[in-house]
Write a protein that holds these residues in place. Structure first.
Motif, PDB file in Angstrom:
ATOM      1  N   ALA A 122       0.798  -1.225   0.000  1.00 52.08           N
ATOM      2  CA  ALA A 122       0.000   0.000   0.000  1.00 52.08           C
ATOM      3  C   ALA A 122       0.837   1.285   0.000  1.00 52.08           C
ATOM      4  O   ALA A 122       0.547   2.195  -0.781  1.00 52.08           O
ATOM      5  N   PRO A 123       1.875   1.389   0.837  1.00 50.61           N
ATOM      6  CA  PRO A 123       2.612   2.655   0.840  1.00 50.61           C
ATOM      7  C   PRO A 123       3.291   2.953  -0.509  1.00 50.61           C
ATOM      8  O   PRO A 123       3.558   4.109  -0.823  1.00 50.61           O
ATOM      9  N   HIS A 124       3.570   1.901  -1.310  1.00 50.09           N
ATOM     10  CA  HIS A 124       4.193   2.157  -2.614  1.00 50.09           C
ATOM     11  C   HIS A 124       3.179   2.728  -3.606  1.00 50.09           C
ATOM     12  O   HIS A 124       3.556   3.452  -4.516  1.00 50.09           O
ATOM     13  N   SER A 125       1.918   2.329  -3.477  1.00 51.89           N
ATOM     14  CA  SER A 125       0.930   2.742  -4.483  1.00 51.89           C
ATOM     15  C   SER A 125      -0.463   2.803  -3.867  1.00 51.89           C
ATOM     16  O   SER A 125      -1.322   1.989  -4.189  1.00 51.89           O
ATOM     17  N   PRO A 126      -0.666   3.763  -2.940  1.00 55.88           N
ATOM     18  CA  PRO A 126      -1.973   3.816  -2.267  1.00 55.88           C
ATOM     19  C   PRO A 126      -3.141   3.972  -3.245  1.00 55.88           C
ATOM     20  O   PRO A 126      -4.193   3.359  -3.071  1.00 55.88           O
ATOM     21  N   ASP A 146      -5.573  14.146   3.518  1.00 51.43           N
ATOM     22  CA  ASP A 146      -5.505  13.763   2.098  1.00 51.43           C
ATOM     23  C   ASP A 146      -5.974  12.320   1.941  1.00 51.43           C
ATOM     24  O   ASP A 146      -5.183  11.391   1.924  1.00 51.43           O
ATOM     25  N   ILE A 147      -7.259  12.151   1.786  1.00 50.32           N
ATOM     26  CA  ILE A 147      -7.825  10.801   1.733  1.00 50.32           C
ATOM     27  C   ILE A 147      -7.508  10.114   0.395  1.00 50.32           C
ATOM     28  O   ILE A 147      -7.657   8.903   0.263  1.00 50.32           O
ATOM     29  N   ALA A 148      -6.993  10.885  -0.567  1.00 48.95           N
ATOM     30  CA  ALA A 148      -6.656  10.267  -1.859  1.00 48.95           C
ATOM     31  C   ALA A 148      -5.433   9.355  -1.747  1.00 48.95           C
ATOM     32  O   ALA A 148      -5.237   8.470  -2.579  1.00 48.95           O
ATOM     33  N   ALA A 149      -4.602   9.565  -0.735  1.00 49.67           N
ATOM     34  CA  ALA A 149      -3.424   8.704  -0.550  1.00 49.67           C
ATOM     35  C   ALA A 149      -3.420   8.193   0.888  1.00 49.67           C
ATOM     36  O   ALA A 149      -2.615   8.621   1.706  1.00 49.67           O
ATOM     37  N   PRO A 150      -4.321   7.273   1.200  1.00 46.55           N
ATOM     38  CA  PRO A 150      -4.469   6.874   2.603  1.00 46.55           C
ATOM     39  C   PRO A 150      -3.280   6.063   3.131  1.00 46.55           C
ATOM     40  O   PRO A 150      -2.499   5.508   2.354  1.00 46.55           O
ATOM     41  N   ARG A 151      -3.216   6.002   4.451  1.00 46.87           N
ATOM     42  CA  ARG A 151      -2.165   5.202   5.113  1.00 46.87           C
ATOM     43  C   ARG A 151      -2.757   4.140   6.011  1.00 46.87           C
ATOM     44  O   ARG A 151      -2.112   3.141   6.304  1.00 46.87           O
ATOM     45  N   THR A 152      -3.950   4.378   6.544  1.00 45.13           N
ATOM     46  CA  THR A 152      -4.493   3.474   7.554  1.00 45.13           C
ATOM     47  C   THR A 152      -5.591   2.594   6.961  1.00 45.13           C
ATOM     48  O   THR A 152      -6.152   2.911   5.904  1.00 45.13           O
ATOM     49  N   ALA A 153      -5.928   1.523   7.688  1.00 46.75           N
ATOM     50  CA  ALA A 153      -7.005   0.641   7.218  1.00 46.75           C
ATOM     51  C   ALA A 153      -8.323   1.407   7.098  1.00 46.75           C
ATOM     52  O   ALA A 153      -8.967   1.362   6.042  1.00 46.75           O
TER      53      ALA A 153
END
Ligand code: CS2
Length: 496
Positions: A105-109, A155-162
Motif C-alpha cells: 500500500a505505501p508504494h501505491s496507495p 488527504d484521503i486520496a493517498a491513505p495510510r491506515t485501514a
C-alpha cells in the motif's frame, strides 16, 4: 533452487493438493488488508474452497499496509503458497491459489483504492491487528491525533491506515454509483465489526458527512469470530518444505487442523455461499467472541507470559509443565462463569479440545509470539472477565496471575536473567513507569495508571489491585511455575 510458481507447480510431488480450478478464469471479488500468515492460513483457504466449488468470483487481492515482505514472498510465486497443516506427526500439504497478487500500500496507495473500488469486489477482509484500528482503547473513538490518521484526514486520496483505505474506496464506489463492499474484520477484538465501522464512519464524517450517511445506510460491517492457531513460519520450516516440494516456497504458512469462522449475517452485496464452505452464519456472534477470547486467547496470553518468563519457549512445552497446565484449567474455571455460551457450544468439550490444540507439538508455537502487543490484548482476554468476576463477588486469583505476568514481562528480563526487547506499542511507556518505581507494589501501581489498558473502574477496585499485587509479589518470590502452583489452591475457591 527455483521458486514455487505457476511455471513450477506442475512438477510438485503427486501427494500435494493443488488448486482444482483454472486460475486464469478467477475474478477478484475480495481485497484483503494486512496480508499476514493468519489470512493465508484461514480466510484465503475458505475463498480457495469457494473457487474449488466452481464459483470463480472469489479470488483475493492482498495488500500490506506497511512492509513489502509478503509481496516479496508471494508475487514472484504468482500468489501461490503451501498451507502446511500439522497435527502431531501428521502433515498435509495443500497449495492455495486464491491469492492473485499482493500490493504494498505505501508504494501505491491509489492503486489499492482503485482495486477496492472495482465493481467485482464485494468483500474487504482485514487482519491489521488490534493496533491497526487506530481507535482509542478507552473511548473507542478514532485517534485523530495519530499522525497517520491525521494524514488520512488531510488527504484521503493517498491513505495510510485501514480505515482510510476503506473510506477512500467507499467514496470512489459511491461516486461511481456502485454499492459498498462488505467489510469483514478478522481481528481478535470484541465487536470487531462495530469497531471498524466506528473508525470508518468517524473518518468519513470528517471528510464528507454525506459519505458517512451513505455508508451508514448501505454499508455492512459484520462481527466475526475467527479461530486457527497459525504460528509464525521459521527459516527451518521453509527449508524442510523445500526438501518435500523440490522448489522453494517463501510464502508457506503452517497451521493446526482446527479452523473456525463465525460471521454475523449482514452483507452489503454478493458473497460466496459461506454456509456450504463450513463458515457459520449467525445473528449473534458476541457469545462466540467472548468464549474464544476469554478461553483460548485468555489462556494463551497468561501462558505466554508465565511460560516465556520461566523459559518455556513453546506453548506445547508450557502445557506439559503440570503446574502451568493446571493453571490454564484454573483460568478457564474463572472465565467460564463469565460466559453465556452460544447455542451449540459445549464449554466442557471446547476446553478439552483447546487443551489438545495447545498440546500439538508439531506447531512449535512460540510463547514470545503470543506475548507480543500484550497491552492491546489484555483488556478483552483477561481484564473484561476479571471485572465481571469481581462484580459477581468471585475470586480472580488465576486471571490476576496472568495480568501480573504481563506486568513482569514489561521489565524486559526473563527469570534466568536474559534481556529481551518488549514488543508492544506501549513498551516505551511501560519502561518509563517501571523506571520510576522502587518496590513491587509501586511497579504494579505504576502500570495500573495505564488507562489505555486498565479501565479506571477496575483500578479503583481494591480487590483487583490486591489480587494483582499479590500475584506480582508471588512471581518475584517464587518464579512463574511455582507462583502458578501456589495460585491454584486459592483460584479453585468460588467466593472472593
Ligand atoms: C494468539 C492468537 O498470538 C496470539 O495472541 O493468542 O493469535 C491465537 O493463536 C489465535 O487467536 C487463534 O485463533
Amino acid at each position: 533452487m527455483s521458486r514455487l510458481s505457476a511455471a513450477t507447480i506442475g512438477g510438485l510431488p503427486a501427494d500435494i493438493a493443488l488448486p482444482g480450478y483454472d486460475r486464469a478464469e478467477v475474478g477478484t471479488g475480495v481485497v484483503h488488508l494486512g496480508i499476514g500468515a493468519f489470512h493465508r492460513a484461514h480466510q484465503a483457504v475458505v475463498f480457495d474452497d469457494a473457487l474449488a466449488s466452481g464459483d470463480l468470483r472469489w479470488g483475493v487481492l492482498g495488500a500490506s499496509l506497511r512492509s513489502p515482505s509478503v509481496a516479496e514472498q508471494l508475487n514472484p510465486q504468482d500468489g501461490l503458497y503451501t498451507l502446511v497443516v500439522r497435527d502431531g506427526t501428521e502433515e498435509t500439504l495443500r497449495v492455495i491459489g486464491a491469492i492473485q497478487g499482493v500490493l504494498v500500500a505505501p508504494h501505491s496507495p491509489a492503486d489499492l483504492v482503485s482495486a477496492m473500488a472495482d465493481p467485482d469486489v464485494h468483500i474487504v477482509t482485514l487482519t491489521v491487528t488490534e493496533k491497526g484500528y487506530r481507535l482509542d482503547p478507552v473511548t473507542g473513538a478514532l485517534m485523530t491525533d495519530d499522525p497517520d490518521v491525521a494524514a488520512d484526514l488531510a488527504d484521503i486520496a493517498a491513505p495510510r491506515t485501514a480505515p482510510g483505505f476503506i473510506v477512500a474506496a467507499l467514496q470512489a464506489r459511491r461516486t461511481a454509483g456502485l454499492k459498498p463492499f462488505t467489510v469483514i474484520s478478522c481481528d481478535n477484538l470484541p465487536h470487531n465489526g462495530r469497531r471498524i465501522r466506528a473508525g470508518v464512519l468517524a473518518m468519513a464524517r470528517a471528510i464528507d458527512p454525506s459519505l458517512a450517511d451513505w455508508i451508514e445506510a448501505h454499508g455492512a460491517f459484520p462481527q466475526t469470530m475467527i479461530d486457527r492457531i497459525v504460528p509464525a513460519t521459521t527459516p527451518d520450516d521453509i527449508a524442510r518444505l523445500s526438501q518435500r516440494l523440490g522448489v522453494d516456497d517463501h510464502g508457506m504458512v503452517k497451521a493446526e487442523p482446527f479452523t473456525q469462522w463465525v460471521i454475523e449475517e449482514r452483507f452489503a452485496g454478493d458473497r460466496p455461499d459461506f454456509a456450504s464452505l463450513g463458515v457459520q452464519l449467525t445473528d449473534a456472534v458476541e457469545p462466540w467472541e467472548d468464549a474464544k477470547l476469554r478461553l483460548l486467547n485468555g489462556a494463551h496470553s497468561a501462558l505466554a507470559y508465565l511460560g516465556a518468563l520461566s523459559g518455556h519457549d513453546y506453548v506445547h512445552e508450557a502445557v506439559a509443565a503440570p503446574a502451568l497446565r493446571t493453571y490454564v484449567e484454573a483460568v478457564w474455571d474463572e472465565a467460564e462463569t463469565t460466559l453465556s455460551p452460544p447455542p451449540g457450544l459445549d464449554i466442557a468439550a471446547y476446553r478439552t479440545e483447546l487443551m489438545a490444540r495447545f498440546e500439538n507439538p508439531a506447531l512449535m508455537h512460540r510463547t514470545r509470539q503470543i506475548a507480543m502487543d500484550g497491552s492491546q490484548k489484555l483488556p478483552q482476554r483477561l481484564l473484561a472477565g476479571a471485572a465481571e468476576r469481581l462484580a459477581a463477588w468471585r475470586g480472580i486469583a488465576a486471571m490476576a496471575l496472568g495480568i501480573a505476568a504481563w506486568m513482569k514481562w514489561q521489565s524486559g528480563v526473563t527469570e534466568s536473567g536474559e534481556a529481551f526487547v518488549v514488543d508492544d506499542p506501549l513498551a516505551v511507556r511501560t519502561a518509563e513507569l517501571l523506571g520510576g518505581a522502587e518496590t513491587d507494589a509501586e511497579r504494579v501501581a505504576a502500570l495500573l495508571t495505564l488507562s489505555a489498558v486498565f479501565p479506571p473502574a477496575l483500578v479503583a477496585d481494591d480487590r483487583f489491585v490486591t489480587a494483582v499485587t499479590i500475584a506480582y509479589l508471588s512471581l518475584s518470590a517464587h518464579g512463574a511455575v511455582e507462583a502458578a502452583a501456589r495460585t491454584l489452591s486459592s483460584a479453585r475457591g468460588e467466593g472472593y
